[in-house]
Design a protein around this motif. Structure first.
Motif, PDB file in Angstrom:
ATOM      1  N   UNK A  49      27.019  51.251  21.928  1.00 51.40           N
ATOM      2  CA  UNK A  49      26.701  50.242  20.929  1.00 51.40           C
ATOM      3  C   UNK A  49      26.447  48.898  21.591  1.00 51.40           C
ATOM      4  N   UNK A  50      26.151  47.898  20.751  1.00 46.82           N
ATOM      5  CA  UNK A  50      25.878  46.550  21.245  1.00 46.82           C
ATOM      6  C   UNK A  50      27.095  45.945  21.951  1.00 46.82           C
ATOM      7  N   UNK A  51      28.286  46.497  21.678  1.00 43.51           N
ATOM      8  CA  UNK A  51      29.494  45.998  22.326  1.00 43.51           C
ATOM      9  C   UNK A  51      29.565  46.371  23.805  1.00 43.51           C
ATOM     10  N   UNK A  52      28.664  47.264  24.224  1.00 45.62           N
ATOM     11  CA  UNK A  52      28.620  47.706  25.619  1.00 45.62           C
ATOM     12  C   UNK A  52      27.210  47.476  26.167  1.00 45.62           C
ATOM     13  N   UNK A  53      26.846  46.224  26.431  1.00 42.97           N
ATOM     14  CA  UNK A  53      25.451  45.913  26.785  1.00 42.97           C
ATOM     15  C   UNK A  53      24.926  46.678  27.997  1.00 42.97           C
ATOM     16  N   UNK A  54      25.736  46.855  29.024  1.00 38.16           N
ATOM     17  CA  UNK A  54      25.268  47.567  30.216  1.00 38.16           C
ATOM     18  C   UNK A  54      25.001  49.033  29.894  1.00 38.16           C
ATOM     19  N   UNK A  55      25.927  49.643  29.163  1.00 39.34           N
ATOM     20  CA  UNK A  55      25.751  51.047  28.790  1.00 39.34           C
ATOM     21  C   UNK A  55      24.600  51.221  27.811  1.00 39.34           C
ATOM     22  N   UNK A  56      24.424  50.238  26.916  1.00 35.70           N
ATOM     23  CA  UNK A  56      23.308  50.313  25.974  1.00 35.70           C
ATOM     24  C   UNK A  56      21.974  50.294  26.719  1.00 35.70           C
ATOM     25  N   UNK A  57      21.869  49.441  27.709  1.00 33.17           N
ATOM     26  CA  UNK A  57      20.640  49.376  28.496  1.00 33.17           C
ATOM     27  C   UNK A  57      20.428  50.669  29.277  1.00 33.17           C
ATOM     28  N   UNK A  58      21.510  51.198  29.846  1.00 28.87           N
ATOM     29  CA  UNK A  58      21.409  52.390  30.695  1.00 28.87           C
ATOM     30  C   UNK A  58      20.937  53.608  29.918  1.00 28.87           C
ATOM     31  N   UNK A  59      21.268  53.692  28.631  1.00 25.32           N
ATOM     32  CA  UNK A  59      20.893  54.885  27.873  1.00 25.32           C
ATOM     33  C   UNK A  59      19.383  54.971  27.618  1.00 25.32           C
ATOM     34  N   UNK A  60      18.681  53.861  27.875  1.00 25.88           N
ATOM     35  CA  UNK A  60      17.229  53.860  27.729  1.00 25.88           C
ATOM     36  C   UNK A  60      16.496  53.877  29.066  1.00 25.88           C
ATOM     37  N   UNK A  61      17.217  53.865  30.163  1.00 24.27           N
ATOM     38  CA  UNK A  61      16.599  53.797  31.489  1.00 24.27           C
ATOM     39  C   UNK A  61      15.651  54.972  31.713  1.00 24.27           C
ATOM     40  N   UNK A  62      14.447  54.668  32.158  1.00 28.33           N
ATOM     41  CA  UNK A  62      13.472  55.706  32.463  1.00 28.33           C
ATOM     42  C   UNK A  62      12.754  56.284  31.260  1.00 28.33           C
ATOM     43  N   UNK A  63      13.068  55.793  30.070  1.00 26.57           N
ATOM     44  CA  UNK A  63      12.448  56.323  28.853  1.00 26.57           C
ATOM     45  C   UNK A  63      11.233  55.498  28.457  1.00 26.57           C
ATOM     46  N   UNK A  64      10.273  56.155  27.831  1.00 23.32           N
ATOM     47  CA  UNK A  64       9.085  55.468  27.327  1.00 23.32           C
ATOM     48  C   UNK A  64       8.974  55.526  25.809  1.00 23.32           C
ATOM     49  N   UNK A  65       9.740  56.426  25.172  1.00 16.25           N
ATOM     50  CA  UNK A  65       9.645  56.583  23.725  1.00 16.25           C
ATOM     51  C   UNK A  65      11.030  56.824  23.133  1.00 16.25           C
ATOM     52  N   UNK A  66      11.181  56.440  21.872  1.00 14.12           N
ATOM     53  CA  UNK A  66      12.472  56.492  21.187  1.00 14.12           C
ATOM     54  C   UNK A  66      12.286  57.020  19.778  1.00 14.12           C
ATOM     55  N   UNK A  67      13.161  57.956  19.387  1.00 11.30           N
ATOM     56  CA  UNK A  67      13.247  58.396  18.000  1.00 11.30           C
ATOM     57  C   UNK A  67      14.435  57.678  17.385  1.00 11.30           C
ATOM     58  N   UNK A  68      14.193  56.928  16.305  1.00 11.30           N
ATOM     59  CA  UNK A  68      15.219  56.058  15.742  1.00 11.30           C
ATOM     60  C   UNK A  68      15.628  56.497  14.345  1.00 11.30           C
TER      61      UNK A  68
END
Length: 283
Positions: A49-68
């Motif tokens: 979640x937003x409470x974990x900014x580093x982890x939030x960023x890492x979960x998108x690393x290397x990705x180009x598309x997102x299903x929300x």
């Protein structure tokens, strides 16, 4: 790499399954990876979640598309989208709602929630595709307790007509848009099942899938209890019942979007009932 939020939900699970079957790299975000039960080909990651900014960023690393999924970001959807964009995501496919096609429903809680989500995505600077499905066939899982209790199903507005869509068809459209974002950028795709059916017809279809002879009893709206709609927030239930009443003997619009986008026919409710028969049987 495609990131899927709500990966253990009905649509998210179907999407992850389809992408991994096609050997598309997919990262599935879920609150509890140990209980996800997702295909082995998926990279299953704890949702940060937003409470974990580093982890939030890492979960998108290397990705180009997102299903929300609407529930993924909650009150922090804008921050989630910003983190995705900063990490390199360029396109987002949003699970919205067909209720946004109805300007007359602007005050409906579901309309308000999804309109806000779509606007946040528009404001994010990401490319986007909005999926607006109508009634989900999986809503019929609300009948599971009654099916397991016996052969009588009590329900309001039995002649309420919808065009329920199989979650696998929503996922199939999402998969196409995620894999070919340029073609589907800026598209608003309204999705329905291929046929219109009444609530009574749906109940009987599940009965046929189970090989059971059911008695279906119509009850008045005032006898409806919240436990009959476990997926519906209590504050939304009155509006939902009102919409059921308005849909009695109606002729809902049917779209051909599933076939148009995927090249294959949409799945009928009868097929959905067969696919989910075990869910109604239980242990």
């Amino acid at each position: 790499m495609i990131v899927v939020t709500g990966a253990t939900g009905n649509v998210g699970r179907a999407l992850v399954t389809q992408l991994t079957a096609d050997q598309v790299p997919v990262r599935a975000l879920t609150r509890d990876p140990t209980r996800a039960g997702l295909p082995a080909g998926a990279e299953v990651v704890r949702f940060a979640s937003v409470a974990e900014p580093a982890a939030m960023a890492a979960q998108f690393a290397g990705a180009t598309a997102l299903f929300l999924h609407v529930a993924a970001g909650g009150e922090h959807t804008a921050e989630l989208l910003a983190a995705a964009r900063e990490a390199g995501v360029r396109h987002v496919v949003v699970l919205s709602s067909i209720i946004l096609d109805d300007d007359g429903a602007a005050e409906h809680p579901i309309h308000v929630m999804h309109a806000r989500l779509e606007q946040q995505v528009r404001d994010s600077g990401l490319g986007w595709t909005f999926l607006r499905p109508g009634a989900f066939s999986t809503n019929s899982l609300q009948w599971v307790p009654q099916f397991r209790a016996g052969d009588t199903v009590r329900w309001p507005f039995l002649q309420s007509v919808t065009s329920p869509i199989h979650e696998a068809d929503i996922a199939a459209v999402a998969a196409v848009a995620l894999r070919d974002p340029e073609k589907h950028a800026g598209a608003v795709l309204s999705l329905t099942g291929p046929t219109a059916v009444t609530a009574e017809e749906q109940i009987l279809a599940v009965g046929r899938a189970l090989g059971r002879d059911l008695t279906v009893v119509e009850i008045p709206a005032h006898e409806v209890t919240a436990d009959m709609f476990p997926h519906v927030p209590p504050g939304v239930l009155p509006a939902l019942l009102e919409s059921f009443g308005a849909a009695v003997d109606s002729e809902p619009d049917l779209t051909t979007t599933v076939a148009d986008v995927t090249g294959g026919p949409g799945r009928t409710f009868e097929q959905w009932a067969q696919d989910h028969a075990d869910d109604f049987r239980g242990a």
